[in-house]
Write an enzyme that holds these catalytic residues in place. Structure first.
Site, mmCIF file in Angstrom:
data_model
loop_
_atom_site.group_PDB
_atom_site.id
_atom_site.type_symbol
_atom_site.label_atom_id
_atom_site.label_comp_id
_atom_site.label_asym_id
_atom_site.label_seq_id
_atom_site.Cartn_x
_atom_site.Cartn_y
_atom_site.Cartn_z
ATOM 1 N N ASP A 1 82.326 4.921 18.907
ATOM 2 C CA ASP A 1 82.109 4.935 17.453
ATOM 3 C C ASP A 1 81.466 6.260 17.039
ATOM 4 O O ASP A 1 80.342 6.560 17.450
ATOM 5 C CB ASP A 1 81.205 3.748 17.080
ATOM 6 C CG ASP A 1 80.871 3.698 15.593
ATOM 7 O OD1 ASP A 1 81.415 4.517 14.825
ATOM 8 O OD2 ASP A 1 80.068 2.827 15.218
ATOM 9 N N HIS B 1 84.207 1.252 14.921
ATOM 10 C CA HIS B 1 83.022 1.169 14.065
ATOM 11 C C HIS B 1 82.873 -0.219 13.435
ATOM 12 O O HIS B 1 81.801 -0.576 12.955
ATOM 13 C CB HIS B 1 83.163 2.248 12.977
ATOM 14 C CG HIS B 1 82.035 2.315 12.020
ATOM 15 N ND1 HIS B 1 80.752 2.647 12.398
ATOM 16 C CD2 HIS B 1 81.967 2.092 10.666
ATOM 17 C CE1 HIS B 1 79.953 2.639 11.333
ATOM 18 N NE2 HIS B 1 80.669 2.302 10.283
ATOM 19 N N SER C 1 76.525 -0.243 9.673
ATOM 20 C CA SER C 1 76.930 1.035 9.075
ATOM 21 C C SER C 1 75.953 1.438 7.967
ATOM 22 O O SER C 1 74.747 1.461 8.224
ATOM 23 C CB SER C 1 78.372 0.915 8.577
ATOM 24 O OG SER C 1 78.882 2.176 8.223
#
Lengths: 410, 410
Positions: free
Chosen positions: A294, A340, A235
């Site tokens: 995601d 995610h 991320s």
């Protein structure tokens, strides 16, 4: 605890017992040590991604476990004076997060500041620099220097994530004659100081006494050996990893040793000039791993250029190669989860057979791990949701019967 | 864990260091052993409640810790096959919940059924029967038989709590010529069978092989000693404790040994005839502890009589003596919290100086305990909210690196 519900576990998880399960990276057949260069992208992962090469699965899970380890150790307890640091010491981190056989020694914890505002005068533990141990070097085939960056954990970091405008990354590209532009928030986390903070008064995550300096030190220490530099993140940590990997090569920190970045669920970082600059770099290989459901990797489409007299927008671009997985195909997961999370990605890598193929675990990564920070696994597998937690959140009873918070290992 | 934030703790909790803190009941001066009869209500607590007697504070906290221990050990993990049971064994319960110096040995775990409906075919661990050890007998002054009942934990129990209509408690009062009526739900939990359940196919919480039978067995075992029977409970457990204490005396289980019930945050249980019946009983003393901001003790005002041809309502009545505390006076607690939790009560007992007086801790019960199951303590004290939790919710890593749920001790 006398009674283990092993039967329940074994029946309900339905995992084939013929698969071999180990805590860390395993290298019985020496294939990773022998193949590390192509696994690290020497041939741009040609022929390895679809179908996904067995060793590359193991290799990606190995690197993905690193930002996950930071996530597992991050102290986000709001009443703790140690909030924003690691619960565990550099020495013990891997053992504490269940990675006993890890081939690295952590040499540096890295801290990043949030840009200074009234609300967010803080800096937090964001990652680490590590180097392969002698034993790890045998398993990995070379002395690997590893830089790992975690995903967003704090409100101030979310604030940075949301700064989509584009700025000049002059600390990386110097004069920047090519007018390269990157995401303001990620660049800020990577480079900014914060005089009000504990850890970033005089040094950003990037610079002196943190990442770049530590890499230089390790390169010097192992100067007579074959070295690689691996960067990994998830991320926001993928975006920092992208900047970091490019920074290392642009500024020739790596001295022609290969640099590879494995980036999980990465948001986009820069625009077309940034992508072009990346393409012109030698000895740098980037592999992004993207999960179809995601939303984050596709979130940023364009950003406004800062410092322009007239309003100007530029499109964000992906950099590097891409491995696409699709965890909606996994029979183990609930429907409509937020896909995610890194453990969901690692599960996906263990079982993907391409976007068109069926999901089937090739690596017996324990499906229980998927539920560490969320409620993603179907209930029939008997694994509690969000189960990764310190006993009594770190409250420990003393001899006199009272309880105190012990949540920081030095 | 090397670094203890003791400084923070000590400064921020601001507790006078001159107070003595111990894990269990303490009896240095022998005052509890000598005074137990009056502390157990022989004189109806005359002169002990306002100002609250120092020994009675300790005594009430001692008894209040018992239903709290059940609460702390109750396994409510929805994916566990052991949901509804104790995480810890009878032998280890007190140690596991931080009460090392407890003077009792648990001899029986008690299970209660929810009434059989399509939704709630279940029974759950509801309490225990214990008896003073030889050492405990010295501290307590007599061989105390203890019955502890926990508060509501499950959806099916909430369903029972909501059954406010009034029924004939014929299992307790036999022919019941006085037309005594009690709360349908509490009476059901105390007495009902559930053929579909694991634990209550042939025996209710009350009857054979559970509470009453176990008390009889212990009375026989210690027949030549001085015995007391103490009942304690919280919330729904107070209502069960009320029924249980009255049941024991009505049916002469106690053989003229004194029976005392200490009931924390008790809802009302029956109507005027029930109260009258209680008043006519010998050797029974009930003390309810009520917190001013807690709405539960006053919740039930009247109930409809079941089985009447015409609609008839009766008013609920309190039974027993009452100690009123007011935790809104505590400087340690946040404002507007749900003041029904047992740890909040025990904190209140430690510091109450009457409804009119200021709050000041007389017993140094660790304020950190208040936050075990909630977010009640002011943040300046540095104690995480809802901190009472098993490490990794009971997930334990195995030799091969996998994780399994181990959440039941036999």
């Amino acid at each position: 605890m006398g009674c283990i519900n092993r039967g329940w576990e074994v029946v309900s998880r339905k995992i084939s017992s013929c698969l071999i399960k180990k805590k860390g990276i395993e290298n019985r057949d020496n294939s990773i040590a022998e193949r590390w260069e192509i696994l690290s992208g020497k041939n741009n992962w040609e022929g390895l991604l679809d179908p996904l090469d067995y060793d590359l699965r193991r290799y990606l899970i190995h690197y993905g476990q690193m930002p996950q380890a930071i996530c597992d150790s991050f102290n986000n307890e709001k009443v703790s004076k140690y909030r924003g640091t690691s619960r565990y010491s550099k020495k013990n981190l891997f053992t504490r997060v269940g990675l006993d056989k890890n081939p690295y020694e952590i040499t540096k914890y890295v801290y990043a500041a949030s840009s200074k505002t009234e609300e967010t005068k803080e800096s937090n533990w964001i990652g680490f620099v590590a180097v392969a141990t002698d034993e790890g070097k045998v398993a990995l085939g070379r002395r690997d220097i590893l830089i790992a960056w975690r995903g967003t954990k704090t409100k101030s970091e979310m604030n940075e994530d949301d700064k989509w405008s584009l700025v000049q990354p002059s600390k990386i590209f110097g004069e920047n004659r090519d007018n390269i532009l990157v995401h303001k928030g990620f660049y800020s986390v990577y480079t900014c100081l914060n005089e009000a903070s504990n850890f970033n008064r005089t040094t950003s995550a990037r610079d002196q006494r943190q990442v770049l300096e530590e890499i230089k030190r390790l390169l010097k220490q192992y100067s007579k050996e074959e070295i690689s530099i691996s960067v990994t993140g998830q991320s926001m940590g993928s975006s920092l990893g992208t900047l970091c990997a490019i920074d290392i090569v642009v500024n020739e920190i790596n001295k022609e040793f290969p640099v590879t970045a494995f980036l999980f669920s990465s948001p986009r970082v820069g625009e077309a000039n940034f992508k072009k600059a990346y393409r012109n770099l030698k000895n740098l290989h980037i592999l992004r791993i993207t999960n179809v459901p995601d939303p984050i990797p596709k979130l940023m489409e364009r950003g406004q250029v800062e410092g322009c007299a007239i309003t100007e927008w530029r499109a964000y671009e992906d950099v590097g190669f891409e491995l696409v997985i699709d965890t909606t195909k996994s029979e183990y997961l609930k429907k409509d989860i937020f896909s995610h999370f890194l453990e969901v990605y690692l599960h996906g890598i263990a079982g993907t057979h391409g976007v068109e193929g069926e999901f089937k675990l090739e690596i017996n990564r324990d499906i229980a791990l998927v539920n560490k920070q969320g409620d993603f696994l179907k209930e029939e597998y008997g694994v509690p949701s969000a189960w990764w937690i310190e006993k009594n959140k770190g409250m420990v009873q003393q001899e006199d019967g009272s309880w105190i918070l012990i949540d920081h290992e030095t």
